[in-house]
Design a protein around this motif. Structure first.
Motif, PDB file in Angstrom:
ATOM      1  N   LYS A  49       0.825  -1.209   0.000  1.00  0.00           N
ATOM      2  CA  LYS A  49       0.000   0.000   0.000  1.00  0.00           C
ATOM      3  C   LYS A  49       0.859   1.259   0.000  1.00  0.00           C
ATOM      4  O   LYS A  49       0.358   2.359  -0.231  1.00  0.00           O
ATOM      5  CB  LYS A  49      -0.948  -0.013   1.201  1.00  0.00           C
ATOM      6  CG  LYS A  49      -1.984  -1.132   1.139  1.00  0.00           C
ATOM      7  CD  LYS A  49      -2.933  -1.083   2.313  1.00  0.00           C
ATOM      8  CE  LYS A  49      -3.975  -2.196   2.238  1.00  0.00           C
ATOM      9  NZ  LYS A  49      -4.932  -2.164   3.356  1.00  0.00           N
ATOM     10  N   ILE A  50       2.154   1.080   0.268  1.00  0.00           N
ATOM     11  CA  ILE A  50       3.113   2.178   0.129  1.00  0.00           C
ATOM     12  C   ILE A  50       3.750   2.135  -1.253  1.00  0.00           C
ATOM     13  O   ILE A  50       3.735   3.117  -2.000  1.00  0.00           O
ATOM     14  CB  ILE A  50       4.206   2.095   1.217  1.00  0.00           C
ATOM     15  CG1 ILE A  50       3.607   2.340   2.598  1.00  0.00           C
ATOM     16  CG2 ILE A  50       5.346   3.076   0.928  1.00  0.00           C
ATOM     17  CD1 ILE A  50       4.591   2.130   3.739  1.00  0.00           C
ATOM     18  N   LEU A  51       4.294   0.983  -1.618  1.00  0.00           N
ATOM     19  CA  LEU A  51       5.141   0.891  -2.808  1.00  0.00           C
ATOM     20  C   LEU A  51       4.363   1.062  -4.111  1.00  0.00           C
ATOM     21  O   LEU A  51       4.813   1.777  -5.021  1.00  0.00           O
ATOM     22  CB  LEU A  51       5.885  -0.447  -2.807  1.00  0.00           C
ATOM     23  CG  LEU A  51       6.881  -0.657  -1.669  1.00  0.00           C
ATOM     24  CD1 LEU A  51       7.425  -2.083  -1.693  1.00  0.00           C
ATOM     25  CD2 LEU A  51       8.019   0.353  -1.742  1.00  0.00           C
ATOM     26  N   ILE A  52       3.211   0.405  -4.241  1.00  0.00           N
ATOM     27  CA  ILE A  52       2.484   0.484  -5.513  1.00  0.00           C
ATOM     28  C   ILE A  52       1.967   1.899  -5.781  1.00  0.00           C
ATOM     29  O   ILE A  52       2.202   2.444  -6.874  1.00  0.00           O
ATOM     30  CB  ILE A  52       1.352  -0.554  -5.578  1.00  0.00           C
ATOM     31  CG1 ILE A  52       1.925  -1.977  -5.581  1.00  0.00           C
ATOM     32  CG2 ILE A  52       0.492  -0.335  -6.825  1.00  0.00           C
ATOM     33  CD1 ILE A  52       0.877  -3.080  -5.579  1.00  0.00           C
ATOM     34  N   PRO A  53       1.280   2.552  -4.830  1.00  0.00           N
ATOM     35  CA  PRO A  53       0.816   3.919  -5.125  1.00  0.00           C
ATOM     36  C   PRO A  53       1.965   4.892  -5.395  1.00  0.00           C
ATOM     37  O   PRO A  53       1.834   5.775  -6.242  1.00  0.00           O
ATOM     38  CB  PRO A  53       0.050   4.316  -3.862  1.00  0.00           C
ATOM     39  CG  PRO A  53      -0.300   3.048  -3.194  1.00  0.00           C
ATOM     40  CD  PRO A  53       0.801   2.088  -3.516  1.00  0.00           C
TER      41      PRO A  53
END
Length: 730
Positions: A569-573
């Motif tokens: 939820k941190i890396l993809i966005p």
């Protein structure tokens, strides 16, 4: 016992004969700093007494003298000098809840200096300090100019894992001044591993100022890594843990509606994009390449984003869209009962310069890619696409069964003879193709509701088990595989599928450049968080990046109802946010003339056309060496339809560089959920046209009214966090 260099052989004795100059206990780890003469060492001791030494500063052939040591409990600053110049080492622990070490070092030379050698900065130790009797496993290290990551475990003595991240962007000034590169600088062979400062043999380091020569983050864990799923999951968690504390470059906003109009105009009107066969227009793969026959993938690579744009605008179908759609039939081979890569009537025009440019030779991923796009068009209601994919799908299943769901690189379409079995000796074939085949089968399952397609998908993904990071062959195919595995998990609730989807995502993030190269030609554009198309590709590629961007956007949306790893939820966005900021630089119109290659492999480059380059290089290599790819021209449409949101019956647009879901409109109110993590912000904008009537807009962020960070007659800008609810009222 390992063979070691003189610079490692003396480390044990040097540390034994040196006094501790600073010590700290943190998170059950002990951190000690030593001055051993020509090196400053940070020795880290795990809770079970395993040790590893990190060298932030190397004095070359001089010894360090400490001129000042400052410690305020949060930051340690050590000022040093040698006969050659002045150094400063800073040590901190940015995360109060995890054993994360951050050290930086800068160097100002007394006179312009050549540096022909530099040792690596990590040496594992045993409890008594010896080097050569240690053993470890390296799960991944930097390839080319990807992130400066080294992830591994110390297995003798059995200690735990470490995740090392060298923030290479900090050394951009060093490389600009010395005309060096940061590619292949983080790696090594056990026990001499870590970062190696680029050596100087042609241009000296100037004496004008201090240059950063190291900026490392190291996260430690006492947990053993037992299998490939733990490797890939820990990698994602570790990367997100470090990412929280990295300096992140500013995001640039680009006017994608204008870019889209420019792209449409140039695709439709520039003759270099098109060729004709028997009176039917086909898109060239590369601008002005009239010698290579038309390819099915190229036509569909533009049809898909055109279809998305048509649905987004609710406009009438453009004639070019219909021309492309009507030209698809000619690729169908009635003997094989499938689509061919090349226009069959021009098969004699193939120049045979590459394996895939020979008649009947198929690249494994390529068979599925057009069929996936046909299935997507079919699901969007295109009957022509539905007919073609249903006519072709049995051939794809036959090939899958023949190869037992483990595809080679190249094979003959008519005989299924293997032309090239492995990507490299001992490396196997295209390992992510089982995932793309599963994605195709799930699209067919959605289209027909026939259970046999679902069963095919499940059989295929079993071949991904045990591959770990090695699943990755081609970035867009691995991204589709991740989505297929997530879909299988949502249908079956089998944890194995979710774990395999994480392995695919780890392969993607392993192949990213999470640093901003601001030296050489790289300083002409922001390149932070870019992704490479293949494991050893030296450049990033427009079409593959676009498909990864689209696939990961869809992954995050589909995962909203799933308890996925918080790290994702941190890396993809964040990847999506920077992609929206970066992608315009594939257009040569955005780049200075001097960074464009004079030699082009295929076709021509026309700088003022809004057709993307295939290849972008950072550093000292020029871009556009492969050509200007027409099949990547849908780049802007993909961003336009994902990041901009129309408000029914209103003359303003909403833009966000994180995905939005749960969109609802009622009277003069719009509400939606912003995906991502509450730890990070995204950029949200309300865009008016010049003739918009003046209206008063209130924005509520998690039920609290927020004010714009900037505003004008045509724009309101906001910062909003991920994982939040936004309401707009006017």
């Amino acid at each position: 016992m390992h063979t070691i260099s003189p610079w490692a052989a003396t480390v044990h004795a040097d540390l034994e004969n040196s006094a501790v100059i600073w010590e700290k206990e943190f998170q059950n780890y002990t951190f000690q700093v030593f001055n051993t003469g020509d090196s400053i060492w940070i020795v880290v001791t795990w809770p079970d007494k395993g040790k590893m030494a990190f060298r932030p500063a190397f004095g070359m052939n001089s010894c360090f003298e400490i001129t000042n040591l400052f410690d305020d409990g949060q930051l340690l600053v050590i000022n040093l000098q040698t006969r050659l110049g002045q150094y400063e080492v800073q040590i901190s622990f940015p995360d109060d809840n995890a054993p994360l070490l951050h050290y930086t070092a800068s160097f100002k030379t007394n006179q312009p200096l050549m540096i022909p050698f530099w040792p690596r900065d990590i040496i594992p130790l045993t409890q008594n300090g010896s080097v050569e009797n240690t053993n470890g496993k390296i799960y991944m290290n930097q390839i080319g100019s990807r992130s400066g990551i080294l992830f591994g475990s110390m297995t003798k003595p059995k200690t735990g894992s470490f995740f090392y991240f060298q923030n290479l962007g900090s050394m951009s000034d060093y490389c600009e001044a010395t005309e060096t590169s940061l590619a292949e600088t983080v790696g090594g062979a056990w026990p001499e591993i870590g970062f190696k400062l680029p050596v100087l043999e042609n241009k000296p380091l100037p004496s004008d100022r201090a240059y950063i020569i190291s900026d490392a983050y190291v996260l430690f864990s006492a947990d053993a890594v037992e299998n490939e799923i733990q490797q890939t999951t820990q990698f994602l968690d570790n990367l997100a843990a470090v990412y929280r504390f990295l300096p992140h470059p500013e995001v640039q906003y680009h006017k994608w509606p204008e870019i889209t109009e420019n792209c449409l105009q140039d695709i439709f009107t520039n003759k270099g994009c098109w060729t004709q066969t028997k009176g039917i227009p086909y898109l060239n793969a590369y601008l002005c390449d009239y010698d290579t026959p038309a390819e099915i993938m190229v036509q569909l690579a533009i049809l898909i984003p055109l279809n998305e744009l048509k649905n987004w605008t609710c406009a009438e179908t453009d004639p070019v869209y219909n021309d492309l759609l009507s030209g698809l039939d000619a690729f169908y081979d009635p003997k094989l009962k499938t689509l061919n890569r090349w226009l069959p009537q021009l098969k004699d025009d193939l120049d045979k310069s590459e394996e895939q440019k020979k008649e009947m030779v198929m690249d494994s991923w390529y068979l599925h890619h057009p069929l996936m796009n046909l299935a997507r068009l079919a699901l969007a209601g295109e009957k022509k696409a539905e007919e073609l994919v249903l006519q072709s799908i049995e051939y794809a299943i036959k090939v899958a069964h023949h190869f037992n769901y483990q595809w080679p690189v190249f094979y003959k379409m008519d005989t299924l003879e293997v032309i090239k079995e492995e990507t490299a000796p001992g490396k196997g074939g295209e390992k992510d193709v089982p995932g793309s085949y599963a994605h195709l089968m799930l699209l067919m399952y959605r289209l027909t509701n026939e259970k046999r397609y679902f069963n095919e998908a499940e059989k295929s993904v079993k071949k991904l088990i045990g591959k770990g990071f090695d699943i990755f062959y081609q970035a867009n195919i691995t991204a589709f595989s991740a989505g297929a595995l997530l879909e299988l998990y949502k249908i079956t609730n089998k944890q194995e599928y979710l774990d395999l989807s994480y392995a695919c995502l780890a392969g993607l993030f392993k192949n990213m450049q999470i640093w901003d190269c601001q030296y050489g030609y790289g300083k002409n554009y922001r390149n932070y968080f870019s992704i490479f198309p293949l494991n050893e590709a030296p450049y990033t590629a427009a079409y593959e990046e676009m498909e990864v961007y689209a696939a990961l956007s869809e992954y995050l949306i589909q995962a909203e109802s799933v308890e996925i790893l918080p790290s994702l939820k941190i890396l993809i966005p964040e990847f999506l946010k920077y992609a929206v900021s970066r992608l315009p630089y594939y257009y040569p119109t955005m780049l200075p003339e001097e960074m464009l290659s004079e030699d082009v492999k295929t076709g021509e480059i026309v700088k003022d056309l809004w057709i993307p380059l295939e290849d972008l290089y950072t550093g000292w290599e020029k871009s556009g060496q492969v050509g200007q790819e027409v099949y990547g021209a849908g780049l802007g449409f993909g961003v336009m339809t994902r990041q901009y949101h129309k408000v029914k019956d209103e003359d303003f647009l909403l833009f966000a560089d994180y995905p939005l879901v749960n969109y609802k409109k009622s009277k003069n109110t719009v509400q939606f959920t912003v995906l991502g993590s509450a730890e990070f912000d995204c950029n949200f904008k309300i865009l008016f046209n010049e003739n918009s009537s003046k209206i008063k807009i209130d924005v509520l962020h998690n039920k609290k009214r927020i004010m714009p960070t900037a505003k004008s007659k045509i724009l309101l800008e906001y910062k909003i966090t991920g994982d939040s609810i936004v309401q707009i009222a006017w």
